[in-house]
Write a protein that holds these residues in place. Structure first.
Motif, short mmCIF file in Angstrom:
data_model
loop_
_atom_site.label_atom_id
_atom_site.label_comp_id
_atom_site.label_asym_id
_atom_site.label_seq_id
_atom_site.Cartn_x
_atom_site.Cartn_y
_atom_site.Cartn_z
N ILE A 182 23.97 43.14 31.98
CA ILE A 182 23.81 44.16 33.00
C ILE A 182 25.19 44.47 33.58
N THR A 183 25.27 45.46 34.46
CA THR A 183 26.57 45.91 34.96
C THR A 183 26.94 45.22 36.28
N PRO A 184 28.21 45.34 36.71
CA PRO A 184 28.66 44.65 37.92
C PRO A 184 27.81 44.92 39.15
N LYS A 185 27.38 46.15 39.37
CA LYS A 185 26.58 46.45 40.56
C LYS A 185 25.29 45.65 40.56
N GLN A 186 24.68 45.50 39.40
CA GLN A 186 23.43 44.74 39.31
C GLN A 186 23.69 43.23 39.47
N ILE A 187 24.80 42.76 38.92
CA ILE A 187 25.13 41.35 39.05
C ILE A 187 25.30 40.98 40.51
N LEU A 188 25.97 41.85 41.27
CA LEU A 188 26.15 41.58 42.70
C LEU A 188 24.81 41.53 43.43
N ALA B 24 23.37 38.03 42.29
CA ALA B 24 24.07 36.74 42.39
C ALA B 24 25.29 36.74 43.30
N GLU B 25 25.47 37.73 44.17
CA GLU B 25 26.70 37.80 44.95
C GLU B 25 26.99 36.52 45.74
N SER B 26 25.97 35.91 46.29
CA SER B 26 26.18 34.72 47.13
C SER B 26 26.69 33.53 46.34
N LYS B 27 26.57 33.58 45.01
CA LYS B 27 26.99 32.47 44.16
C LYS B 27 28.34 32.72 43.49
N ILE B 28 28.94 33.88 43.76
CA ILE B 28 30.15 34.29 43.07
C ILE B 28 31.35 34.20 44.02
N PRO B 29 32.51 33.76 43.54
CA PRO B 29 33.69 33.68 44.42
C PRO B 29 34.01 35.02 45.08
N ASP B 30 34.48 34.95 46.31
CA ASP B 30 34.75 36.17 47.08
C ASP B 30 35.75 37.08 46.38
N PHE B 31 36.81 36.49 45.80
CA PHE B 31 37.83 37.34 45.18
C PHE B 31 37.26 38.12 44.00
N TYR B 32 36.30 37.49 43.31
CA TYR B 32 35.70 38.16 42.16
C TYR B 32 34.67 39.20 42.60
N VAL B 33 33.98 38.91 43.70
CA VAL B 33 33.07 39.91 44.27
C VAL B 33 33.83 41.18 44.58
N LYS B 34 35.02 41.04 45.15
CA LYS B 34 35.83 42.21 45.48
C LYS B 34 36.21 42.99 44.23
N LYS B 35 36.52 42.28 43.16
CA LYS B 35 36.85 42.96 41.91
C LYS B 35 35.64 43.74 41.37
N LYS C 121 33.18 44.92 43.07
CA LYS C 121 32.89 46.06 43.95
C LYS C 121 33.86 47.22 43.71
N ARG C 122 35.01 46.92 43.12
CA ARG C 122 35.97 47.98 42.80
C ARG C 122 35.74 48.57 41.42
N TYR C 123 34.79 48.00 40.68
CA TYR C 123 34.51 48.50 39.33
C TYR C 123 34.03 49.94 39.41
N PHE D 230 40.05 47.70 27.98
CA PHE D 230 40.12 46.34 27.44
C PHE D 230 40.01 45.27 28.52
N THR D 231 40.17 45.64 29.79
CA THR D 231 40.19 44.64 30.85
C THR D 231 38.94 44.66 31.71
N ARG D 232 37.92 45.38 31.29
CA ARG D 232 36.68 45.42 32.05
C ARG D 232 36.00 44.07 32.04
N PRO D 233 35.26 43.66 33.08
CA PRO D 233 35.05 44.35 34.34
C PRO D 233 36.13 44.04 35.38
N ALA D 234 36.95 43.02 35.11
CA ALA D 234 38.01 42.63 36.05
C ALA D 234 39.20 42.19 35.22
N ASN D 235 40.35 42.43 35.71
CA ASN D 235 41.58 42.14 34.96
C ASN D 235 41.89 40.65 34.98
N LEU D 236 41.15 39.90 34.15
CA LEU D 236 41.33 38.45 34.06
C LEU D 236 41.51 38.05 32.59
#
Length: 493
Positions: A278-284, A287-298, A300-302, A446-452
């Motif tokens: 599924i896509t980032p919006k659905q993942i949030l 599971a947002e409460s279980k995901i690190p804050d810095f990654y949540v921000k990434k 949300k910027r998708y 190539f860097t979706r969904p976050a540049n990691l």
């Protein structure tokens, strides 16, 4: 055992699940081609895997239903599958044993023009070049090297960004023309109206303005695929591909549960790892409460791209194209000249609705007799619209078809319309009607969904992303799921 991560100074709210005594090694949320591919990879390695699907049938964006009249089979979302046939992973599977049969029309693409014969992409590149006038040599010079290196390029092109490609010289040579805009590529190499229109139609599959960097990469890959494997369709509909994947997955011991919409990760506590098709919006949302804050921000910027307006039509006969060659093409690009298509795609990106949109049309029933009653036909067509659009684009689409096929409207027996909001209601992965799981521009190719470094694992969790919101992005090829599964296997040790 649940272990706190002592190295996580960015966010203390979550825990790392490392319990390997749970019922499933992995639970996959979503049964699109990528979710099924991930499940197969894990099951091949002896892992206990369950796929949970919210709909009543597997397939995600690759389903077939009776949308108009009885006996008329329509592909609800994806329909033509060059990258499925080219996919290195799908090619490794015995899908034919489960009834999957590919049909390859003589012409991958036809592109009608007002004052000239339709431009034809033939399976034979030389026949295609012969129809492009003085641009024939430029077409051969552009595509022949890619065709020659196609299978060697795919592992790098259908995967996450790799600073050290498996075939560095071939990738570098491809990149000379790929890392630029389609508009730049076309203007620098082609002069004839026919060739410029053909390339613009390929570029418009990127669902973004043709002057965006990297739109040329999509142009080149789709064009080369047309000459290497064609633009095929599964006999009986896209559902046949999904069913074959699902059957192979269950043969390997996997479990599938349909009709269960996952709304929280608390529903998945019996799994060591969770994969999200599924896509980032659905993942949030899940599971947002279980995901690190810095990654949540990434997440949300998708960014999501334009949506689509879809028409499925039951016809009393074949489309009466002015150019008979269009009847030999599985896919028809309708939009006129390069300039018209570039303007239409730019307007959509600016939030406008185009009165002469670029229309992608498939006519599967010309080649697959299972799609409609004898003598009758189906039409699969859509145009691009602003994300979240609710405007009815039926008339602009049908006007564009009628422009090149006078009498088309007289053959319509029934039509099914789906605007962008309705597309998302049908498939929640299509946020605002975006069928690519997020815009595929240079920033998110190539860097979706976050540049990691690892684009598939959600940091400091046992969660993974295997949807088209991860590399290599949209298209029916299963490679997002394949690569995500490799990351899960590494995590599981």
């Amino acid at each position: 055992m649940v272990k706190k991560n002592p190295n996580n100074s960015r966010n203390k709210k979550h825990l790392i699940a490392v319990n390997k005594t749970k019922k499933y090694d992995a639970v996959i949320v979503g049964s699109g081609p990528n979710g099924l591919a991930a499940g197969i990879v894990l099951a091949q390695k002896g892992k206990k895997v369950k796929i949970i699907e919210g709909s009543d049938s597997v397939g995600g964006g690759a389903r077939t239903k009776f949308l108009t009249l009885p006996e008329y089979k329509h592909d609800v979302c994806s329909a033509i599958h060059p990258m499925a046939l080219a996919s290195p992973f799908f090619a490794s599977l015995p899908l034919h044993q489960y009834g999957l049969k590919w049909i390859t029309p003589p012409f991958p693409v036809a592109h009608p023009l007002d004052d000239l014969p339709a431009v034809i992409m033939d399976l034979d590149i030389h026949k295609t070049a012969n129809g492009l006038g003085i641009d024939g040599d430029a077409y051969l010079k552009l595509f022949k090297p890619i065709i020659k290196d196609f299978n060697a390029l795919l592992p790098d092109l259908l995967g996450p960004f790799n600073p050290v490609p498996k075939n560095p010289l071939k990738v570098a040579k491809f990149g000379l023309n790929a890392i630029r805009s389609a508009e730049s590529l076309i203007n620098s190499k082609f002069k004839e109206k026919q060739s410029r229109a053909l390339l613009a139609g390929l570029a418009a599959h990127s669902i973004q303005p043709l002057d965006n960097i990297a739109t040329s990469a999509i142009t080149l890959i789709l064009g080369a695929a047309g000459h290497v494997v064609g633009w095929p369709l599964p006999e009986g509909g896209s559902q046949a591909l999904s069913n074959a994947l699902a059957d192979h997955f269950t043969f390997l011991g996997g479990e599938i549960e349909t009709g269960n919409m996952v709304t929280s990760v608390e529903q998945l506590t019996d799994a060591t790892t969770v994969l999200f098709d599924i896509t980032p919006k659905q993942i949030l949302a899940i599971a947002e409460s279980k995901i690190p804050d810095f990654y949540v921000k990434k997440l949300k910027r998708y960014r999501y791209g334009p949506g689509i307006f879809k028409l499925d039509i039951a016809l009393d006969g074949p489309i009466p194209w002015k150019d008979e060659n269009c009847k030999k093409a599985g896919t028809v690009h309708i939009g006129g000249t390069f300039e018209e298509i570039a303007q239409a795609e730019r307007q959509v990106f600016e939030g406008k609705h185009c009165e002469k949109p670029f229309v992608l049309l498939a006519q599967q029933s010309l080649f697959d007799q299972t799609r409609a009653p004898n003598g009758k036909h189906t039409v699969w067509a859509y145009c691009h619209v602003p994300n979240g659009s609710t405007r009815d684009m039926t008339q602009p689409i049908e006007d564009q078809i009628e422009r090149f096929a006078p009498g088309f409207k007289d053959l319509i027996l029934f039509r099914k319309k789906m605007n962008s909001v309705e597309m998302q209601a049908y498939n929640p992965n299509y946020i605002g009607g975006d069928i690519n799981g997020g815009i595929q521009d240079l920033r998110q190719l190539f860097t979706r969904p976050a540049n990691l470094f690892d684009p598939y694992r959600i940091p400091d969790t046992s969660f993974f992303i295997c949807s088209s919101s991860s590399p290599p992005g949209g298209g029916v090829h299963g490679m997002c799921g394949y690569h995500a599964a490799q990351a899960v296997l590494k995590y599981l040790g």
